[in-house]
Design a protein around this motif. Structure first.
Motif, PDB file in Angstrom:
ATOM      1  N   ARG A  37       6.763  12.984  11.462  1.00 34.96           N
ATOM      2  CA  ARG A  37       8.111  12.836  10.925  1.00 34.96           C
ATOM      3  C   ARG A  37       8.486  11.374  10.697  1.00 34.96           C
ATOM      4  N   GLN A  38       7.529  10.487  10.804  1.00 38.17           N
ATOM      5  CA  GLN A  38       7.796   9.072  10.582  1.00 38.17           C
ATOM      6  C   GLN A  38       7.263   8.625   9.222  1.00 38.17           C
ATOM      7  N   ARG A  39       7.850   7.559   8.728  1.00 38.41           N
ATOM      8  CA  ARG A  39       7.388   6.900   7.517  1.00 38.41           C
ATOM      9  C   ARG A  39       7.270   5.399   7.812  1.00 38.41           C
ATOM     10  N   VAL A  40       6.545   4.682   6.946  1.00 43.85           N
ATOM     11  CA  VAL A  40       6.349   3.247   7.123  1.00 43.85           C
ATOM     12  C   VAL A  40       7.207   2.503   6.110  1.00 43.85           C
ATOM     13  N   ARG A  41       8.003   1.572   6.584  1.00 42.12           N
ATOM     14  CA  ARG A  41       8.857   0.783   5.699  1.00 42.12           C
ATOM     15  C   ARG A  41       8.430  -0.680   5.763  1.00 42.12           C
ATOM     16  N   LEU A  42       8.262  -1.282   4.594  1.00 39.67           N
ATOM     17  CA  LEU A  42       7.884  -2.687   4.475  1.00 39.67           C
ATOM     18  C   LEU A  42       8.990  -3.450   3.775  1.00 39.67           C
ATOM     19  N   VAL A  43       9.392  -4.568   4.337  1.00 43.10           N
ATOM     20  CA  VAL A  43      10.374  -5.467   3.725  1.00 43.10           C
ATOM     21  C   VAL A  43       9.683  -6.818   3.533  1.00 43.10           C
ATOM     22  N   PHE A  44       9.449  -7.210   2.290  1.00 45.35           N
ATOM     23  CA  PHE A  44       8.697  -8.429   2.011  1.00 45.35           C
ATOM     24  C   PHE A  44       9.570  -9.662   2.185  1.00 45.35           C
ATOM     25  N   LYS A  45       8.977 -10.665   2.838  1.00 43.59           N
ATOM     26  CA  LYS A  45       9.653 -11.948   3.023  1.00 43.59           C
ATOM     27  C   LYS A  45       9.278 -12.920   1.903  1.00 43.59           C
ATOM     28  N   TYR A  46       8.017 -12.932   1.507  1.00 41.49           N
ATOM     29  CA  TYR A  46       7.583 -13.716   0.346  1.00 41.49           C
ATOM     30  C   TYR A  46       6.311 -13.087  -0.202  1.00 41.49           C
ATOM     31  N   PHE A  47       5.988 -13.439  -1.453  1.00 40.18           N
ATOM     32  CA  PHE A  47       4.842 -12.838  -2.124  1.00 40.18           C
ATOM     33  C   PHE A  47       4.310 -13.838  -3.146  1.00 40.18           C
ATOM     34  N   ASP A  52      -6.485 -19.086  -5.461  1.00 42.65           N
ATOM     35  CA  ASP A  52      -5.860 -18.690  -4.214  1.00 42.65           C
ATOM     36  C   ASP A  52      -4.365 -18.955  -4.280  1.00 42.65           C
ATOM     37  N   GLY A  53      -3.644 -18.412  -3.329  1.00 45.52           N
ATOM     38  CA  GLY A  53      -2.193 -18.575  -3.257  1.00 45.52           C
ATOM     39  C   GLY A  53      -1.755 -18.546  -1.806  1.00 45.52           C
ATOM     40  N   LEU A  54      -0.447 -18.532  -1.607  1.00 42.05           N
ATOM     41  CA  LEU A  54       0.094 -18.499  -0.256  1.00 42.05           C
ATOM     42  C   LEU A  54       0.099 -17.097   0.334  1.00 42.05           C
ATOM     43  N   GLY A  55      -0.189 -16.079  -0.477  1.00 38.89           N
ATOM     44  CA  GLY A  55      -0.309 -14.732   0.038  1.00 38.89           C
ATOM     45  C   GLY A  55       1.028 -14.031   0.201  1.00 38.89           C
ATOM     46  N   PHE A  56       1.163 -13.281   1.269  1.00 34.44           N
ATOM     47  CA  PHE A  56       2.372 -12.486   1.461  1.00 34.44           C
ATOM     48  C   PHE A  56       2.694 -12.392   2.947  1.00 34.44           C
ATOM     49  N   ALA A  57       3.936 -12.043   3.203  1.00 26.72           N
ATOM     50  CA  ALA A  57       4.388 -11.723   4.563  1.00 26.72           C
ATOM     51  C   ALA A  57       5.439 -10.635   4.441  1.00 26.72           C
ATOM     52  N   ALA A  58       5.396  -9.661   5.327  1.00 25.33           N
ATOM     53  CA  ALA A  58       6.344  -8.550   5.276  1.00 25.33           C
ATOM     54  C   ALA A  58       6.606  -8.049   6.688  1.00 25.33           C
ATOM     55  N   LYS A  59       7.824  -7.617   6.914  1.00 21.58           N
ATOM     56  CA  LYS A  59       8.170  -6.945   8.160  1.00 21.58           C
ATOM     57  C   LYS A  59       7.920  -5.452   7.985  1.00 21.58           C
ATOM     58  N   TYR A  60       7.322  -4.836   8.974  1.00 24.75           N
ATOM     59  CA  TYR A  60       7.075  -3.390   8.909  1.00 24.75           C
ATOM     60  C   TYR A  60       7.828  -2.693  10.034  1.00 24.75           C
ATOM     61  N   GLN A  61       8.116  -1.418   9.805  1.00 22.94           N
ATOM     62  CA  GLN A  61       8.786  -0.602  10.818  1.00 22.94           C
ATOM     63  C   GLN A  61       8.479   0.866  10.555  1.00 22.94           C
TER      64      GLN A  61
END
Length: 362
Positions: free
Chosen positions: A232-242, A301-310
């Motif tokens: 009953r859970q889902r994964v949520r991602l909120v990106f900080k930068y990309f 190459d680049g700086l990549g990404f960062a995201a908060k997950y829950q």
């Protein structure tokens, strides 16, 4: 002929005895490992840093510091110094700069470095023993560069000075031989060099990043981030930068690096690949098991990404609006990044109504 460096000045003597007496009276004098190339008056110095096996078979010397000659004092003019870093098999090399100030007549960072005092970083993965290292970066002037990570177990730093000055103190960097790609969240699997698992009972929330967070991600790298939750859970991602190098639709034809979203157990329920500097701010999975795959090639190459997950429960999920969720797309449509027909139809209706809206009395 023997030589020592004293306050940025090279002293030469045919007698080692004289230099030893000089060193005893002046302890701040230190010997330089290098040779004088008389044809162009350049001091050449080389160093190899590699991990060694300890008495019980463990790896030793996995971290340390690299500095320019005479650091923290001004470096000499007309020198060429090379440092080869060699990590154990399966390890990557990460460089984090803590100080950087090279001479630049305009005091600009990374401007016309080919003609300035500069530090060049080369990556040797995939080039063979006789190949030429691929340049990751060339840095000059003032300002601390972003951290760097190799794509293999070997990295080279070439430092060249044309001139110097009383205020230019060179560089200092911390090196480390790592296997975790600089990532600290999730559980890393031994079966894949860059595979991290996130189980909702152990890691209910946190942050995920591309390899070498805070710096340029390494080339020729594949990383997977696997999420496993309650039914009953889902994964949520909120990106900080990309910032993933590439152009839409992020296909192999454009030599793009990319980030891909998919539901574990099916090849159809995916979002189009994402690259460039634009990504959905929020992404939510349709099921409890979710997979992110990051791929970089050998070109850019680049700086990549960062995201908060829950991991969120379904009742909390139903309250949210404006969340982008994966929908069932044919694999061909997902890889080509076709437009959403609903968005296209909405745009047509707006333009069709535009003339009547302009003629309405104010």
């Amino acid at each position: 002929m023997w030589m020592v460096m004293w306050r940025g000045i090279l002293l030469f003597s045919p007698s080692l005895h004289f230099l030893l007496i000089l060193h005893l009276h002046h302890p701040h004098i230190h010997f330089v490992s290098g040779k004088r190339i008389w044809s162009n008056e350049v001091l050449s110095c080389n160093e190899v840093i590699e991990a060694q096996r300890g008495p019980e078979g463990e790896w030793m010397g996995l971290r340390g510091n690299i500095t320019s000659p005479d650091f923290p004092h001004p470096y000499p003019a007309r020198i060429q110094c090379r440092v080869d870093l060699k990590a154990p098999p399966g390890y990557r090399i990460r460089l984090v700069f803590t100080h950087f100030h090279l001479f630049h007549p305009l005091n600009r960072s990374n401007d016309n470095c080919e003609a300035m005092d500069a530090l060049t970083v080369l990556d040797w993965a995939g080039t063979g023993t006789g190949g030429t290292g691929g340049r990751i970066g060339r840095f000059c002037g003032p300002g601390i560069p972003s951290s760097v990570m190799s794509s293999g177990s070997r990295l080279t730093l070439n430092f060249r000075s044309i001139t110097s000055g009383t205020h230019v103190t060179g560089y200092k960097a911390e090196y480390s031989f790592v296997r975790d790609f600089g990532l600290s969240s999730g559980r890393q699997l031994d079966s894949h060099p860059c595979f991290f698992q996130f189980n909702s009972t152990i890691f209910p929330s946190g942050e995920i990043c591309s390899p070498n967070p805070g710096g340029l991600y390494p080339r020729n790298t594949v990383c997977h981030y696997e999420f496993r939750g309650h039914p009953r859970q889902r994964v949520r991602l909120v990106f900080k930068y990309f910032d993933v190098e590439g152009v839409a639709p992020c296909s192999a034809k454009s030599d793009s690096d990319y980030l891909q979203f998919s539901t574990i157990g099916t090849k159809e329920d995916i979002l189009p690949r994402r690259c460039g500097r634009f990504a959905p701010k929020v992404v939510e999975s349709e099921g409890p098991d979710f997979l992110l795959s990051f791929r970089s090639n050998d070109k850019y190459d680049g700086l990549g990404f960062a995201a908060k997950y829950q991991f969120v429960w379904r009742k909390d999920r139903e309250k949210d609006k404006g969340v982008l969720r994966p929908r069932s797309l044919p694999a061909s449509e997902a890889s080509e990044g076709k437009e959403n027909p609903i968005i296209t139809l909405s745009a047509i209706l707006v333009f069709w109504r535009l003339p009547s809206l302009l003629l309405m009395p104010l």
